[in-house]
Design a protein around this motif. Sequence first.
Motif, PDB file in Angstrom:
ATOM      1  N   LYS A 103      -5.363   7.696  -7.534  1.00 35.00           N
ATOM      2  CA  LYS A 103      -5.968   6.374  -7.740  1.00 35.00           C
ATOM      3  C   LYS A 103      -6.751   6.366  -9.045  1.00 35.00           C
ATOM      4  O   LYS A 103      -7.162   7.395  -9.541  1.00 35.00           O
ATOM      5  CB  LYS A 103      -6.872   6.004  -6.562  1.00 35.00           C
ATOM      6  CG  LYS A 103      -6.070   5.492  -5.382  1.00 35.00           C
ATOM      7  CD  LYS A 103      -6.964   4.848  -4.370  1.00 35.00           C
ATOM      8  CE  LYS A 103      -6.113   4.233  -3.270  1.00 35.00           C
ATOM      9  NZ  LYS A 103      -6.911   3.588  -2.265  1.00 35.00           N
ATOM     10  N   ASN A 104      -6.941   5.198  -9.565  1.00 34.81           N
ATOM     11  CA  ASN A 104      -7.597   4.940 -10.850  1.00 34.81           C
ATOM     12  C   ASN A 104      -6.663   5.136 -12.027  1.00 34.81           C
ATOM     13  O   ASN A 104      -7.072   4.977 -13.169  1.00 34.81           O
ATOM     14  CB  ASN A 104      -8.880   5.760 -11.039  1.00 34.81           C
ATOM     15  CG  ASN A 104      -9.886   5.476  -9.946  1.00 34.81           C
ATOM     16  OD1 ASN A 104     -10.036   4.335  -9.516  1.00 34.81           O
ATOM     17  ND2 ASN A 104     -10.549   6.508  -9.463  1.00 34.81           N
ATOM     18  N   TRP A 129      -2.464   4.314 -13.410  1.00 33.60           N
ATOM     19  CA  TRP A 129      -1.129   3.779 -13.182  1.00 33.60           C
ATOM     20  C   TRP A 129      -0.205   4.977 -13.072  1.00 33.60           C
ATOM     21  O   TRP A 129      -0.297   5.905 -13.884  1.00 33.60           O
ATOM     22  CB  TRP A 129      -0.692   2.890 -14.343  1.00 33.60           C
ATOM     23  CG  TRP A 129      -1.301   1.533 -14.292  1.00 33.60           C
ATOM     24  CD1 TRP A 129      -2.422   1.110 -14.936  1.00 33.60           C
ATOM     25  CD2 TRP A 129      -0.829   0.431 -13.533  1.00 33.60           C
ATOM     26  NE1 TRP A 129      -2.674  -0.198 -14.620  1.00 33.60           N
ATOM     27  CE2 TRP A 129      -1.707  -0.651 -13.764  1.00 33.60           C
ATOM     28  CE3 TRP A 129       0.263   0.233 -12.677  1.00 33.60           C
ATOM     29  CZ2 TRP A 129      -1.534  -1.892 -13.179  1.00 33.60           C
ATOM     30  CZ3 TRP A 129       0.429  -1.005 -12.094  1.00 33.60           C
ATOM     31  CH2 TRP A 129      -0.454  -2.057 -12.348  1.00 33.60           C
ATOM     32  N   SER A 159       0.176   7.599   2.914  1.00 36.36           N
ATOM     33  CA  SER A 159      -0.636   8.817   2.764  1.00 36.36           C
ATOM     34  C   SER A 159       0.180  10.065   3.095  1.00 36.36           C
ATOM     35  O   SER A 159      -0.385  11.118   3.376  1.00 36.36           O
ATOM     36  CB  SER A 159      -1.881   8.726   3.645  1.00 36.36           C
ATOM     37  OG  SER A 159      -1.496   8.550   4.992  1.00 36.36           O
ATOM     38  N   GLU A 182       0.845  -1.202   0.000  1.00 35.68           N
ATOM     39  CA  GLU A 182       0.000   0.000   0.000  1.00 35.68           C
ATOM     40  C   GLU A 182       0.878   1.248   0.000  1.00 35.68           C
ATOM     41  O   GLU A 182       1.865   1.330   0.727  1.00 35.68           O
ATOM     42  CB  GLU A 182      -0.904   0.001   1.238  1.00 35.68           C
ATOM     43  CG  GLU A 182      -1.933   1.098   1.244  1.00 35.68           C
ATOM     44  CD  GLU A 182      -2.994   0.945   0.164  1.00 35.68           C
ATOM     45  OE1 GLU A 182      -3.406   1.978  -0.408  1.00 35.68           O
ATOM     46  OE2 GLU A 182      -3.409  -0.187  -0.130  1.00 35.68           O
ATOM     47  N   SER A 183       0.538   2.221  -0.835  1.00 36.64           N
ATOM     48  CA  SER A 183       1.294   3.477  -0.835  1.00 36.64           C
ATOM     49  C   SER A 183       0.900   4.293   0.396  1.00 36.64           C
ATOM     50  O   SER A 183      -0.249   4.252   0.840  1.00 36.64           O
ATOM     51  CB  SER A 183       1.042   4.267  -2.122  1.00 36.64           C
ATOM     52  OG  SER A 183      -0.315   4.554  -2.283  1.00 36.64           O
ATOM     53  N   HIS A 190      -2.726   8.864  -2.930  1.00 39.09           N
ATOM     54  CA  HIS A 190      -4.092   8.332  -3.010  1.00 39.09           C
ATOM     55  C   HIS A 190      -4.972   9.160  -3.947  1.00 39.09           C
ATOM     56  O   HIS A 190      -5.971   8.670  -4.459  1.00 39.09           O
ATOM     57  CB  HIS A 190      -4.714   8.247  -1.617  1.00 39.09           C
ATOM     58  CG  HIS A 190      -3.959   7.312  -0.720  1.00 39.09           C
ATOM     59  ND1 HIS A 190      -4.127   5.952  -0.773  1.00 39.09           N
ATOM     60  CD2 HIS A 190      -3.009   7.548   0.219  1.00 39.09           C
ATOM     61  CE1 HIS A 190      -3.307   5.382   0.105  1.00 39.09           C
ATOM     62  NE2 HIS A 190      -2.620   6.322   0.717  1.00 39.09           N
ATOM     63  N   SER A 216      -0.089   0.999  -8.866  1.00 39.54           N
ATOM     64  CA  SER A 216      -1.303   0.543  -9.555  1.00 39.54           C
ATOM     65  C   SER A 216      -2.470   1.499  -9.307  1.00 39.54           C
ATOM     66  O   SER A 216      -2.420   2.333  -8.399  1.00 39.54           O
ATOM     67  CB  SER A 216      -1.687  -0.858  -9.062  1.00 39.54           C
ATOM     68  OG  SER A 216      -2.245  -0.773  -7.761  1.00 39.54           O
ATOM     69  N   PRO A 217      -3.539   1.356 -10.087  1.00 44.79           N
ATOM     70  CA  PRO A 217      -4.730   2.193  -9.879  1.00 44.79           C
ATOM     71  C   PRO A 217      -5.379   2.006  -8.503  1.00 44.79           C
ATOM     72  O   PRO A 217      -6.165   2.832  -8.081  1.00 44.79           O
ATOM     73  CB  PRO A 217      -5.680   1.742 -10.989  1.00 44.79           C
ATOM     74  CG  PRO A 217      -4.796   1.186 -12.047  1.00 44.79           C
ATOM     75  CD  PRO A 217      -3.658   0.554 -11.306  1.00 44.79           C
ATOM     76  N   THR A 218      -5.039   0.932  -7.814  1.00 47.15           N
ATOM     77  CA  THR A 218      -5.582   0.716  -6.471  1.00 47.15           C
ATOM     78  C   THR A 218      -4.669   1.295  -5.383  1.00 47.15           C
ATOM     79  O   THR A 218      -4.943   1.130  -4.198  1.00 47.15           O
ATOM     80  CB  THR A 218      -5.796  -0.794  -6.204  1.00 47.15           C
ATOM     81  OG1 THR A 218      -4.537  -1.472  -6.313  1.00 47.15           O
ATOM     82  CG2 THR A 218      -6.809  -1.380  -7.161  1.00 47.15           C
ATOM     83  N   GLY A 219      -3.605   1.963  -5.790  1.00 44.48           N
ATOM     84  CA  GLY A 219      -2.707   2.598  -4.827  1.00 44.48           C
ATOM     85  C   GLY A 219      -1.627   1.691  -4.279  1.00 44.48           C
ATOM     86  O   GLY A 219      -0.967   2.027  -3.301  1.00 44.48           O
ATOM     87  N   LYS A 220      -1.388   0.567  -4.930  1.00 45.17           N
ATOM     88  CA  LYS A 220      -0.366  -0.379  -4.469  1.00 45.17           C
ATOM     89  C   LYS A 220       0.942  -0.151  -5.224  1.00 45.17           C
ATOM     90  O   LYS A 220       0.939   0.013  -6.446  1.00 45.17           O
ATOM     91  CB  LYS A 220      -0.803  -1.828  -4.694  1.00 45.17           C
ATOM     92  CG  LYS A 220      -2.129  -2.177  -4.082  1.00 45.17           C
ATOM     93  CD  LYS A 220      -1.996  -2.537  -2.652  1.00 45.17           C
ATOM     94  CE  LYS A 220      -3.347  -3.040  -2.144  1.00 45.17           C
ATOM     95  NZ  LYS A 220      -3.359  -3.312  -0.766  1.00 45.17           N
TER      96      LYS A 220
END
Length: 187
Positions: free
Chosen positions: A69-70, A72, A52, A49-50, A66, A157-161
């Motif tokens: 997100k959505n 890359w 904050s 997880e990235s 964050h 990634s788009p999910t913040g990973k």
Amino acid sequence: MRVQNFLLLLSHRLIVLLFTLILVAEVAHAAPPKSGDMSKFTENNPPIESPSTPFIDSNGKEVTLHEFKNNWILINFWATWCAPCISELPSLAKLKSKINNPNFTLLLISIDRSGPKVFQPFLKRLGLESLKSGSDPKASLMRKLGLTGIPTTLLISPTGKVVGKLEGTAEWDTPSAVGLVNFYLQN
């Protein structure tokens, strides 16, 4: 005889289905193409997880990862006093033009203590106005990510990973770099 034919047909279809599932699983777990400089790209397995931790975006606004997100995001940590960082900036600019995907963002984050008043004229002087840079003058985000040196480039990634990173310099406009980025964009 009919039951036997039915069972034979059913067993053939089950075998085809099983092979299809195996093939799909292998493709889903396929490794990204890594050659040349991209062989230095290390994946996080599993992705992490990235944080904050805030930084300053290219418009001078405090943001976090964050907020991206959505998409890359390819993040390159750099500084104007870092010769290896400077050497890879032109190839990052070319990579940006080679990745034709609206869900891809190239994000530079400078750790120059004086922030934009130093790196914005610097990028302009190099003819790299197409590259926009954020600022992390206290290297807070960089430290929170566990990074120890620059240049370091992360793929998020788009999910913040954080999917992986490449420490050190790289030629980002090569077919192997474009292939690596596109591999993730398509998966």
